[in-house]
Scaffold this active site. Structure first.
Site, mmCIF file in Angstrom:
data_model
loop_
_atom_site.group_PDB
_atom_site.id
_atom_site.type_symbol
_atom_site.label_atom_id
_atom_site.label_comp_id
_atom_site.label_asym_id
_atom_site.label_seq_id
_atom_site.Cartn_x
_atom_site.Cartn_y
_atom_site.Cartn_z
ATOM 1 N N VAL A 67 0.857 -1.178 0.000
ATOM 2 C CA VAL A 67 0.000 0.000 0.000
ATOM 3 C C VAL A 67 0.893 1.228 0.000
ATOM 4 O O VAL A 67 1.767 1.368 0.857
ATOM 5 C CB VAL A 67 -0.939 0.030 1.233
ATOM 6 C CG1 VAL A 67 -1.694 1.355 1.301
ATOM 7 C CG2 VAL A 67 -1.915 -1.136 1.182
ATOM 8 N N ALA A 112 4.600 4.159 2.838
ATOM 9 C CA ALA A 112 4.091 2.914 2.246
ATOM 10 C C ALA A 112 4.272 1.779 3.238
ATOM 11 O O ALA A 112 4.953 1.943 4.273
ATOM 12 C CB ALA A 112 4.850 2.600 0.953
ATOM 13 N N LYS A 113 3.701 0.663 2.983
ATOM 14 C CA LYS A 113 3.947 -0.541 3.776
ATOM 15 C C LYS A 113 3.584 -1.742 2.930
ATOM 16 O O LYS A 113 2.721 -1.648 2.046
ATOM 17 C CB LYS A 113 3.074 -0.525 5.046
ATOM 18 C CG LYS A 113 3.641 -1.371 6.162
ATOM 19 C CD LYS A 113 4.706 -0.606 6.920
ATOM 20 C CE LYS A 113 5.322 -1.444 8.016
ATOM 21 N NZ LYS A 113 6.237 -0.634 8.844
ATOM 22 N N GLY A 114 4.222 -2.869 3.215
ATOM 23 C CA GLY A 114 3.912 -4.090 2.481
ATOM 24 C C GLY A 114 3.804 -5.257 3.433
ATOM 25 O O GLY A 114 4.209 -5.161 4.600
#
Ligand code: NAD
Length: 423
Positions: A67, A112-114
């Site tokens: 995201v 962001a992050k995943g």
């Protein structure tokens, strides 16, 4: 300190918890509705299917996420989490947190992050490598040193970042080490990255202690968690004369009223598979007792939601410095505030990690290496300046430091957005 109650929530999930604080800060800033809608909405939400051949020959299809919450301040930055509990709401919340965290410490990054739904503890090295390479390839058009720069998070570390860098580099036909941070030192990692978050926690704690006129030699502390953040924070506080009376890890909590011998605990944990189980020289207490222990400073540095509306009323510390991400539920904020406890919030207190990640990226782009001394001096300065900005905003708006941090972050992103403009 005055405090505005966040809007009541039907059910608290991480994204709503983040939004309830965001809303209070947006109101204080008088953010117009259009900018509010732009800032709260993630820019991209990507869900990928990752078919990976497991060691038993079967193919398992993993689900992965990335995201990108915002790229208003620059390329997006944020870790990748390997955990069975990963879900899109959590990744969205963590991505937004990264936007605010980078803005608070004034880095030229968005957030962001995943994550991948998997249990890395039960996977072999080969399975983890194939999974990491599959994830990288499927997000090949998303990642990039000027676009989106991942880093480690729960369940991932330098090895996963090395595989990611290698797979991405293959697709570009050249080595691109600035595409990811948290790499091993030999691959362009930065000196000082390992202790960076704990060091930022220490700098934040000293900033707050100065405001509260707390004298280090007369200050006691409890630290929850003895991993990367907790152990480095505990060591640095101890080295500066603070009496660390309680430390915990997953095996329980350890108390010594005269102050724990932190170097001995570090040595013990290093020889004991990183666990404090059986540590002599301390009385065993429960993790719950650590949160409400009679100390001046509490550093939650293990996991989210450990300070809740259930235990917040019993906290005896005057100061809480949040090493972990989201250790305090939004429902506990008001209780803590009513008790007059100062909280240095996560998006400020643990930003030392992303700050040195930024230094890693800068060094990679320069093709140069800084000394440890240079890394520490620059990150200490950034953390101290961020602390002062947040304290000033909280004082100006007569709110808690947490809301002050959101005010600083949202104001910066909103102002930048106004200059850049949309369609
Ligand atoms: P880690 O895995 O190295 O350490 C976690 C520690 O918490 C371990 O000692 C573990 O035993 C302990 N623990 C787990 N469950 C516990 C429980 N119920 N009670 C007490 N202790 C418990 O993780 P870390 O990298 O130190 O991260 C800790 C927190 O800090 C996380 O919230 C993470 O998101 C946040 N954080 C980490 C960094 C970083 O650079 N590592 C940066 C910013 C934020």
């Amino acid at each position: 300190m005055a405090y505005m109650e966040p809007a009541p929530l039907k059910k608290e999930n991480p994204f709503e918890s983040m939004m309830s604080r965001f809303n209070v800060a947006a109101d204080l800033l008088g953010l117009d509705e259009d900018t509010y809608n732009v800032l709260k909405t993630p820019t991209r939400q990507i869900i990928v299917a990752l078919p990976v051949t497991m060691d038993n020959g079967r193919i398992h299809v993993f689900e992965g996420y990335r995201v990108i919450h915002s790229t208003i301040l620059g390329p997006s930055k944020g870790g990748i989490r390997y955990d069975l509990d990963v879900n899109i709401d959590e990744v969205k919340a963590l991505a937004a947190w990264m936007t605010w965290k980078c803005a608070v410490v004034d880095l030229p990054y968005g957030g962001a992050k995943g994550g991948i739904i998997c249990d890395p503890k039960t996977m072999s090295r080969g399975e983890l490598e194939r999974l990491t390479r599959a994830y990288t390839l499927s997000l090949n058009d998303v990642f990039g040193q000027d676009k989106d720069i991942p880093a480690p998070d729960m369940g991932t570390g330098p090895q996963e970042m090395a595989w990611l860098m290698d797979e991405y580099s293959k697709s570009q036909g050249m080595t691109v080490n600035a595409v990811v941070t948290g790499k091993p030192l030999v691959l362009g990692g930065s000196l000082g990255r390992v202790e960076a978050t704990g060091r930022g926690v220490m700098i934040s704690a000293f900033g707050a202690m100065e405001k509260l006129k707390m004298i280090p030699s007369k200050t006691s502390a409890a630290v929850q968690g003895f991993g990367n953040v907790g152990s480095n924070a505990a060591r640095l506080l101890y080295e500066r004369g603070i009496h660390v009376k309680a430390i915990s890890d997953i095996s329980g909590a350890y108390w010594n009223d005269k102050g724990l011998d932190i170097p001995a605990m570090l040595e013990y944990a290093a020889k004991n598979n990183r666990s404090l189980e059986g540590f002599p020289g301390a009385e065993k207490i429960s993790n719950e007792e650590l949160i409400t222990a009679k100390v001046d400073l509490l550093v939650p540095a293990a996991k989210e939601d450990v300070i809740t509306s259930e235990n917040a009323g019993k906290i005896q510390a005057r100061l809480i410095v949040e090493g972990a991400n989201g250790p305090t539920s939004s429902k506990a904020d008001a209780i803590i505030n009513d008790k007059g406890i100062m909280v240095v919030p996560d998006i400020l207190a643990n930003a030392g990690g992303v700050t040195v990640s930024y230094f890693e990226w800068v060094q990679n782009r320069l093709g140069y290496k800084w000394t440890l001394d240079r890394v520490n001096r620059r990150s200490d300065r950034i953390m101290k300046e961020a602390f002062d900005r947040v304290f000033a905003a909280a004082t100006q708006h007569k709110v808690a430091m947490r809301i002050g941090a959101y005010v600083v972050a949202i104001d910066k992103v909103a102002q930048t957005y106004k200059f850049r403009g949309g369609f």
